[in-house]
Design a protein around this motif. Structure first.
Motif, PDB file in Angstrom:
ATOM      1  N   LEU A   1       0.833  -1.205   0.000  1.00 37.91           N
ATOM      2  CA  LEU A   1       0.000   0.000   0.000  1.00 37.91           C
ATOM      3  C   LEU A   1       0.866   1.253   0.000  1.00 37.91           C
ATOM      4  CD1 LEU A   1      -2.700   1.464   0.199  1.00 37.91           C
ATOM      5  CD2 LEU A   1      -2.620   1.117   2.675  1.00 37.91           C
ATOM      6  N   MET A   2       1.898   1.286   0.835  1.00 34.05           N
ATOM      7  CA  MET A   2       2.769   2.462   0.876  1.00 34.05           C
ATOM      8  C   MET A   2       3.512   2.638  -0.448  1.00 34.05           C
ATOM      9  SD  MET A   2       4.223   2.513   4.789  1.00 34.05           S
ATOM     10  CE  MET A   2       4.743   0.804   4.882  1.00 34.05           C
ATOM     11  N   LEU A   3       4.009   1.550  -1.016  1.00 34.08           N
ATOM     12  CA  LEU A   3       4.680   1.619  -2.311  1.00 34.08           C
ATOM     13  C   LEU A   3       3.723   2.156  -3.373  1.00 34.08           C
ATOM     14  CD1 LEU A   3       7.072   0.955  -4.202  1.00 34.08           C
ATOM     15  CD2 LEU A   3       6.020  -1.298  -4.496  1.00 34.08           C
ATOM     16  N   SER A   4       2.498   1.649  -3.396  1.00 39.20           N
ATOM     17  CA  SER A   4       1.494   2.115  -4.363  1.00 39.20           C
ATOM     18  C   SER A   4       1.261   3.609  -4.242  1.00 39.20           C
ATOM     19  CB  SER A   4       0.159   1.389  -4.150  1.00 39.20           C
ATOM     20  OG  SER A   4       0.289   0.020  -4.383  1.00 39.20           O
ATOM     21  N   GLU A   5       1.164   4.092  -3.015  1.00 41.17           N
ATOM     22  CA  GLU A   5       0.921   5.518  -2.799  1.00 41.17           C
ATOM     23  C   GLU A   5       2.090   6.361  -3.305  1.00 41.17           C
ATOM     24  OE1 GLU A   5      -1.870   6.836  -2.030  1.00 41.17           O
ATOM     25  OE2 GLU A   5      -2.883   4.966  -1.523  1.00 41.17           O
ATOM     26  N   LEU A   6       3.325   5.933  -3.014  1.00 38.17           N
ATOM     27  CA  LEU A   6       4.478   6.726  -3.436  1.00 38.17           C
ATOM     28  C   LEU A   6       4.678   6.690  -4.949  1.00 38.17           C
ATOM     29  CD1 LEU A   6       7.129   6.123  -0.637  1.00 38.17           C
ATOM     30  CD2 LEU A   6       5.370   7.888  -0.824  1.00 38.17           C
ATOM     31  N   VAL A   7       4.449   5.549  -5.576  1.00 37.95           N
ATOM     32  CA  VAL A   7       4.561   5.476  -7.037  1.00 37.95           C
ATOM     33  C   VAL A   7       3.452   6.300  -7.682  1.00 37.95           C
ATOM     34  CG1 VAL A   7       4.436   3.936  -9.056  1.00 37.95           C
ATOM     35  CG2 VAL A   7       5.804   3.279  -7.059  1.00 37.95           C
ATOM     36  N   THR A   8       2.238   6.222  -7.148  1.00 39.14           N
ATOM     37  CA  THR A   8       1.133   7.039  -7.669  1.00 39.14           C
ATOM     38  C   THR A   8       1.465   8.525  -7.551  1.00 39.14           C
ATOM     39  OG1 THR A   8      -0.508   5.347  -7.151  1.00 39.14           O
ATOM     40  CG2 THR A   8      -1.312   7.607  -7.401  1.00 39.14           C
ATOM     41  N   ASN A   9       1.984   8.938  -6.394  1.00 40.67           N
ATOM     42  CA  ASN A   9       2.370  10.345  -6.221  1.00 40.67           C
ATOM     43  C   ASN A   9       3.432  10.751  -7.230  1.00 40.67           C
ATOM     44  OD1 ASN A   9       0.583  10.690  -4.132  1.00 40.67           O
ATOM     45  ND2 ASN A   9       2.133  10.679  -2.529  1.00 40.67           N
TER      46      ASN A   9
END
Length: 147
Positions: free
Chosen positions: A55-63
């Protein structure tokens, strides 16, 4: 930001590289990042929640996809290490480190909560200049492996 080339992280803890990937700044890169990260991290048998890390990886890549800008064609670089018993994940992208900040999102807005999620789930997170140029945003999960 620590210099990774010397193999040491904060407080002289050795950094053991576990994986890296380079992604295009496209929406389909987010699920691709999750798949690769799960595949490559799972074989190291972490004790931390892989779902939280994803989830954290997804958020940072999305950002990185939504907020990074460059005049030329660019990519997102994701790297992860074991630092003692901790897991460090870094997402490198073009742009200015000062632009990385937690936002207050109005109810009903679809975006703007990514760093708040990272802040809630990670033991720590940081943003600063990337050694590749641009910005790096990272998170650390402590006790990811038994000492």
């Amino acid at each position: 930001m620590d210099d990774v080339t010397d193999g040491r992280g904060k407080a002289g803890v050795e950094r053991v590289p576990l994986g890296a990937m380079t992604l295009y700044p496209l929406p389909e890169s987010v699920p691709q990042a999750r798949r690769w990260f799960r595949k490559f991290l799972a074989r190291h048998d972490p004790a931390c929640s892989l779902d939280d890390c994803l989830l954290m990886l997804s958020e940072l890549v999305t950002n990185a996809i939504l907020h990074s800008r460059a005049e030329d064609e660019w990519r997102i670089r994701v790297e992860w290490w074991r630092e003692g018993d901790a897991l460090r994940v870094e997402v490198h992208s073009p742009g200015f480190p000062a632009d990385v900040r937690m936002r207050e999102s109005p109810a009903g807005e679809a975006h703007g909560r990514g760093l708040r999620l990272v802040d809630a789930l990670a033991d720590s997170w940081d943003a600063g200049p990337s050694r590749f140029g641009g910005t790096v945003v990272s998170f650390v999960v402590g006790k990811a492996w038994p000492p």
